[in-house]
Structures are given as structure tokens and as C-alpha cells.
Design an enzyme around this catalytic site. Structure first.
Site, PDB file in Angstrom:
ATOM      1  CE1 TYR A 127      -1.887  -5.915  11.067  1.00 29.85           C
ATOM      2  CE2 TYR A 127      -3.993  -6.989  10.646  1.00 29.85           C
ATOM      3  CZ  TYR A 127      -3.067  -6.000  10.354  1.00 29.85           C
ATOM      4  OH  TYR A 127      -3.314  -5.109   9.350  1.00 29.85           O
ATOM      5  CB  SER A 137      -9.539  -6.805   1.527  1.00 30.12           C
ATOM      6  OG  SER A 137     -10.215  -7.406   2.615  1.00 30.12           O
ATOM      7  CB  CYS A 138      -6.178  -2.160  -0.074  1.00 34.14           C
ATOM      8  SG  CYS A 138      -5.870  -1.001  -1.425  1.00 34.14           S
ATOM      9  CG  HIS A 192      -8.030  -8.216  10.764  1.00 40.73           C
ATOM     10  ND1 HIS A 192      -8.889  -9.291  10.597  1.00 40.73           N
ATOM     11  CD2 HIS A 192      -7.525  -7.945   9.538  1.00 40.73           C
ATOM     12  CE1 HIS A 192      -8.870  -9.659   9.327  1.00 40.73           C
ATOM     13  NE2 HIS A 192      -8.050  -8.869   8.656  1.00 40.73           N
ATOM     14  CG  LEU A 235      -1.859  -1.190   1.387  1.00 38.20           C
ATOM     15  CD1 LEU A 235      -2.964  -0.871   2.387  1.00 38.20           C
ATOM     16  CD2 LEU A 235      -2.464  -1.664   0.092  1.00 38.20           C
ATOM     17  CG  ASP A 270      13.686  -1.722  13.151  1.00 36.05           C
ATOM     18  OD1 ASP A 270      12.436  -1.766  13.230  1.00 36.05           O
ATOM     19  OD2 ASP A 270      14.419  -2.640  13.554  1.00 36.05           O
TER      20      ASP A 270
HETATM   21  P1  NAI Z   1       3.256  -4.677   3.530  1.00 39.77           P
HETATM   22  O1  NAI Z   1       3.818  -5.762   4.385  1.00 39.77           O
HETATM   23  O2  NAI Z   1       3.306  -4.842   2.059  1.00 39.77           O
HETATM   24  O3  NAI Z   1       3.961  -3.284   3.910  1.00 39.77           O
HETATM   25  C1  NAI Z   1       4.385  -3.012   5.213  1.00 39.77           C
HETATM   26  C2  NAI Z   1       5.775  -2.414   5.136  1.00 39.77           C
HETATM   27  O4  NAI Z   1       6.202  -2.154   6.473  1.00 39.77           O
HETATM   28  C3  NAI Z   1       6.810  -3.363   4.493  1.00 39.77           C
HETATM   29  O5  NAI Z   1       7.402  -2.750   3.378  1.00 39.77           O
HETATM   30  C4  NAI Z   1       7.798  -3.633   5.605  1.00 39.77           C
HETATM   31  O6  NAI Z   1       9.167  -3.697   5.165  1.00 39.77           O
HETATM   32  C5  NAI Z   1       7.594  -2.445   6.543  1.00 39.77           C
HETATM   33  N1  NAI Z   1       7.975  -2.797   7.900  1.00 39.77           N
HETATM   34  C6  NAI Z   1       7.678  -3.934   8.581  1.00 39.77           C
HETATM   35  N2  NAI Z   1       8.294  -3.920   9.768  1.00 39.77           N
HETATM   36  C7  NAI Z   1       8.974  -2.755   9.843  1.00 39.77           C
HETATM   37  C8  NAI Z   1       9.817  -2.157  10.822  1.00 39.77           C
HETATM   38  N3  NAI Z   1      10.107  -2.778  11.985  1.00 39.77           N
HETATM   39  N4  NAI Z   1      10.348  -0.945  10.569  1.00 39.77           N
HETATM   40  C9  NAI Z   1      10.085  -0.302   9.392  1.00 39.77           C
HETATM   41  N5  NAI Z   1       9.324  -0.807   8.424  1.00 39.77           N
HETATM   42  C10 NAI Z   1       8.756  -2.029   8.647  1.00 39.77           C
HETATM   43  O7  NAI Z   1       1.757  -4.415   4.018  1.00 39.77           O
HETATM   44  P2  NAI Z   1       0.609  -3.634   3.274  1.00 39.77           P
HETATM   45  O8  NAI Z   1      -0.383  -4.599   2.786  1.00 39.77           O
HETATM   46  O9  NAI Z   1       1.186  -2.628   2.362  1.00 39.77           O
HETATM   47  O10 NAI Z   1      -0.068  -2.868   4.509  1.00 39.77           O
HETATM   48  C11 NAI Z   1       0.336  -1.563   4.871  1.00 39.77           C
HETATM   49  C12 NAI Z   1      -0.339  -1.188   6.180  1.00 39.77           C
HETATM   50  O11 NAI Z   1      -1.741  -1.189   5.997  1.00 39.77           O
HETATM   51  C13 NAI Z   1      -0.037  -2.149   7.307  1.00 39.77           C
HETATM   52  O12 NAI Z   1       0.138  -1.407   8.505  1.00 39.77           O
HETATM   53  C14 NAI Z   1      -1.264  -3.014   7.388  1.00 39.77           C
HETATM   54  O13 NAI Z   1      -1.483  -3.473   8.697  1.00 39.77           O
HETATM   55  C15 NAI Z   1      -2.346  -2.051   6.937  1.00 39.77           C
HETATM   56  N6  NAI Z   1      -3.483  -2.729   6.326  1.00 39.77           N
HETATM   57  C16 NAI Z   1      -3.355  -3.286   5.078  1.00 39.77           C
HETATM   58  C17 NAI Z   1      -4.435  -3.909   4.487  1.00 39.77           C
HETATM   59  C18 NAI Z   1      -4.381  -4.461   3.100  1.00 39.77           C
HETATM   60  O14 NAI Z   1      -5.431  -4.805   2.557  1.00 39.77           O
HETATM   61  N7  NAI Z   1      -3.202  -4.555   2.473  1.00 39.77           N
HETATM   62  C19 NAI Z   1      -5.723  -4.045   5.209  1.00 39.77           C
HETATM   63  C20 NAI Z   1      -5.724  -3.441   6.514  1.00 39.77           C
HETATM   64  C21 NAI Z   1      -4.647  -2.790   7.033  1.00 39.77           C
HETATM   65  C1  15L Z   2      -5.397  -6.776   6.889  1.00 38.81           C
HETATM   66  O1  15L Z   2      -5.340  -6.074   7.894  1.00 38.81           O
HETATM   67  C2  15L Z   2      -4.183  -7.300   6.228  1.00 38.81           C
HETATM   68  O2  15L Z   2      -3.080  -6.448   6.363  1.00 38.81           O
HETATM   69  C3  15L Z   2      -4.408  -7.638   4.765  1.00 38.81           C
HETATM   70  O3  15L Z   2      -3.316  -8.381   4.284  1.00 38.81           O
HETATM   71  C4  15L Z   2      -5.718  -8.409   4.580  1.00 38.81           C
HETATM   72  O4  15L Z   2      -5.642  -9.631   5.252  1.00 38.81           O
HETATM   73  C5  15L Z   2      -6.855  -7.591   5.138  1.00 38.81           C
HETATM   74  O5  15L Z   2      -6.624  -7.183   6.472  1.00 38.81           O
HETATM   75  C6  15L Z   2      -8.205  -8.344   5.092  1.00 38.81           C
HETATM   76  O6  15L Z   2      -8.879  -8.390   6.110  1.00 38.81           O
HETATM   77  O7  15L Z   2      -8.563  -8.812   4.009  1.00 38.81           O
END
Ligand code: NAI
Ligand code: 15L
Length: 286
Positions: free
Chosen positions: A159, A188-189, A132, A34, A70
Site C-alpha cells: 500500500y 490518521s484522519c 506509509h 475522507l 472504476d
Molecule cells: P475509504 O476506503 O473510505 O475511501 C476510498 C474510496 O475509494 C472508497 O469509497 C472506495 O469505494 C473507492 N475505491 C476503491 N477502489 C476503487 C476503484 N477501483 N475505483 C474507484 N473507486 C475506488 O478510504 P479513506 O479512509 O476515505 O481514504 C481516502 C484516501 O486517503 C485513500 O487514498 C487513502 O489511501 C488515503 N489516506 C487515508 C488516511 C486516513 O486516515 N483515512 C490516511 C492516509 C491516507
Molecule cells: C493510512 O494510510 C490508512 O488509509 C488509514 O486507514 C490509517 O491506517 C492511517 O494510514 C494511519 O496510519 O493511521
């Protein structure tokens, strides 16, 4: 009583974004699914950005700078946020897989580091929370009331619990320090919905980008909570604070209904609750 205090007591604050504010926006998690998408879209729209993640993004948009950091380390965050108008906080662990200790380090301690630095910098926080935090609410029957954003938390995982902590930080830092937050409770994106649950939870990338831009630029938001989902007729989610942003989703998962409605899981727990598979994971209540 000064104007700042008056605005805070009225429930809105002075530290919000401005459409033409030249100060940069920090994007954490900028190498992730994202964060990278939002960063490249906002950079193309001319928004000044700073990017950070544990690892470099596959591509760094022209005009932006990347710094590795980090979230578990308290040191870099004041420097990264100095001079920023807002932070889009996408960084962290996005699921249950790495376990509670890793989630605690990145999501709980890390989000606190971001909030502390935002407080000192006078920056707004746009926090990528998750559905969640409320995953153990039952899915509404057709025609039943939808879940409002001010419902009780029912986290479905460590989580989800870590995101609940982040939402608590948002509220604390607004009430105590006047730090504005937009909490995005993302469904869910993905490029397109891929299963039946996403007929309810899908957020299109286009709607996500517009939501992030509105969250940064809305003049005053206080501490706002928005369901991050597209205009899905089968949504689980109802009233929220989107009027403060002037944001409305444009997309819908409905065109995928015929293709996806047969893709329900076999798991009764996943099907009963909004959080789906996160609820079923390790579930042993009889
Ligand atoms: P992703 O795993 O692709 O991106 C998360 C990024 O955070 C990664 O690039 C990772 O290297 C970085 N990261 C992890 N631990 C770290 C640390 N200790 N220090 C610095 N960077 C760190 O996940 P995504 O799907 O892009 O999600 C982004 C955010 O949106 C997350 O916080 C996730 O919980 C939230 N989210 C995403 C959803 C989805 O549908 N993809 C749904 C709901 C929430
Ligand atoms: C989340 O929070 C997760 O980061 C994503 O990977 C999906 O599992 C999403 O929720 C979901 O509920 O579909």
C-alpha cells in the site's frame, strides 16, 4: 520563452487554482470516509464539485453530480476531468488488506489514469498520499529532529509503495508536463484520535477540509508535499511545503494525551517505526 515556460522553469506553474474559479473540482473516492466528508464540507462552502467512486455516496450533496467509475478502467477519466480546475484524488485502496494486485489496479494504474486525464484537462491534482510512504523511518526520540518531507522513501507495505508511485507520478507530471500537484501525506484522519500513535499522526477532519481547500485554491504550488496532520506537539513530521498553500492546522491531538498514552501496542516493531501496525504486518526480519 513564453510566460508559461518561464514560470515552469522558476519552479511554479500557471495551472493552479484560483479562489473564485467557477470550474468544478472532481472528487474521487467520494463515497469513502475522507472523500465524502470533504465533498460535503466543500459543497456547503459553495465549491462546485463533481463526485465519483465505484459506488454511490450515502448522500450526494446538493448541487453536485455523481458518476460511478472504476479507477482501474482507463476510459472514464478524460470525460470526468474535462473542464475541471482540479481533482481531489481520494479514491483507491486505503490499506494492505485486499492484496498487491488490487492495490496495483486501483492505486497504481488508477492514479496514472487520473494524472493522464489531469494533464489533458490542465487540472491540478491534490493526491491523498499516506504516511506509509515513509513508515519505516524510526519514530523520533523526544527533542530529536523531525522528519522533513523531502526525506527518503521508506514504504512499509505494498500500500505504501503504491502511494510512493503516486508521489512519483506527481513529480514526473510536474517536471515533464507542468501539471501541478499537492501531495497530502496524510497521517490518521478520524473524528478523534483513538490510540497513542495518533497523538503523533492525527489529522482532524476540520484541518483536512481546510487543507484540501487551500490545496485547490493556492495560486501556484508547483509540486508540493505537505504532512497531513494536525498541530500535534508529538508529531513525527517537520518541514514541508505548506507555506505555498498558506495552510496551518488549527487542531491538536494533545487534549487526548491522558486518555490515550497508555494505549501503546505490545508490538516492538509497531512501536519503533512511524508506520505502526503496517510495519509489523508480515515482518520477519530478525
Ligand atoms: P475509504 O476506503 O473510505 O475511501 C476510498 C474510496 O475509494 C472508497 O469509497 C472506495 O469505494 C473507492 N475505491 C476503491 N477502489 C476503487 C476503484 N477501483 N475505483 C474507484 N473507486 C475506488 O478510504 P479513506 O479512509 O476515505 O481514504 C481516502 C484516501 O486517503 C485513500 O487514498 C487513502 O489511501 C488515503 N489516506 C487515508 C488516511 C486516513 O486516515 N483515512 C490516511 C492516509 C491516507
Ligand atoms: C493510512 O494510510 C490508512 O488509509 C488509514 O486507514 C490509517 O491506517 C492511517 O494510514 C494511519 O496510519 O493511521
Amino acid at each position: 520563452m513564453n510566460a508559461d515556460t518561464r514560470r515552469r522553469l522558476a519552479g511554479t506553474g500557471p495551472r493552479g487554482g484560483r479562489p473564485h474559479d467557477p470550474r468544478p473540482v472532481l472528487v474521487t473516492g467520494a463515497a469513502g470516509r475522507l472523500g465524502s466528508r470533504v465533498a460535503s464540507a466543500l459543497a456547503a462552502e459553495g465549491v462546485a464539485l463533481r463526485l465519483t467512486d465505484l459506488r454511490p455516496p450515502g448522500a450526494i450533496p446538493a448541487g453536485t453530480a455523481f458518476t460511478a467509475a472504476d479507477l482501474a478502467d482507463p476510459a472514464p477519466w478524460h470525460g470526468l476531468l474535462a473542464g475541471c480546475r482540479a481533482v481531489l484524488h481520494f479514491g483507491g485502496i486505503p490499506n494492505e488488506t485486499p492484496g498487491a494486485a488490487a492495490i496495483e489496479a486501483a492505486n497504481i494504474r488508477g492514479t496514472r489514469h487520473v494524472y493522464e486525464a489531469a494533464r489533458v484537462a490542465g487540472a491540478r491534482v491534490v493526491f491523498a498520499s499516506s504516511n506509509h510512504v515513509v513508515g519505516f523511518h524510526a519514530r523520533p526520540a523526544p527533542g530529536a529532529p523531525l522528519l522533513p518531507a523531502d526525506c527518503v522513501f521508506r514504504p512499509d507495505s505494498h500500500y505504501g509503495l503504491s502511494k510512493m508511485h503516486g508521489e512519483g507520478l506527481a513529480r514526473l507530471f510536474w517536471d515533464k508536463h507542468g501539471v501541478e500537484s499537492v501531495i497530502l501525506r496524510i497521517g490518521s484522519c478520524t473524528d478523534a484520535p483513538v490510540d497513542a500513535r495518533m497523538l503523533s499522526t492525527w489529522l482532524s477532519p476540520r484541518d483536512l477540509v481546510a487543507l484540501c481547500r487551500a490545496a485547490v485554491e493556492a495560486p501556484e504550488v508547483g509540486c508540493a508535499t505537505i504532512w497531513g496532520c494536525s498541530d500535534n506537539p508529538a508529531s513525527f513530521w517537520g518541514a514541508d511545503d505548506r507555506a505555498r498553500l498558506g495552510w496551518q492546522p488549527r487542531d491538536s491531538a494533545e487534549p487526548w494525551r491522558a486518555a490515550l498514552q497508555g494505549t501503546r501496542s505490545e508490538d516492538p516493531i509497531a512501536e519503533r517505526f512511524q508506520g505502526g501496525a503496517f510495519c509489523a504486518l508480515d515482518h520477519d526480519r530478525s
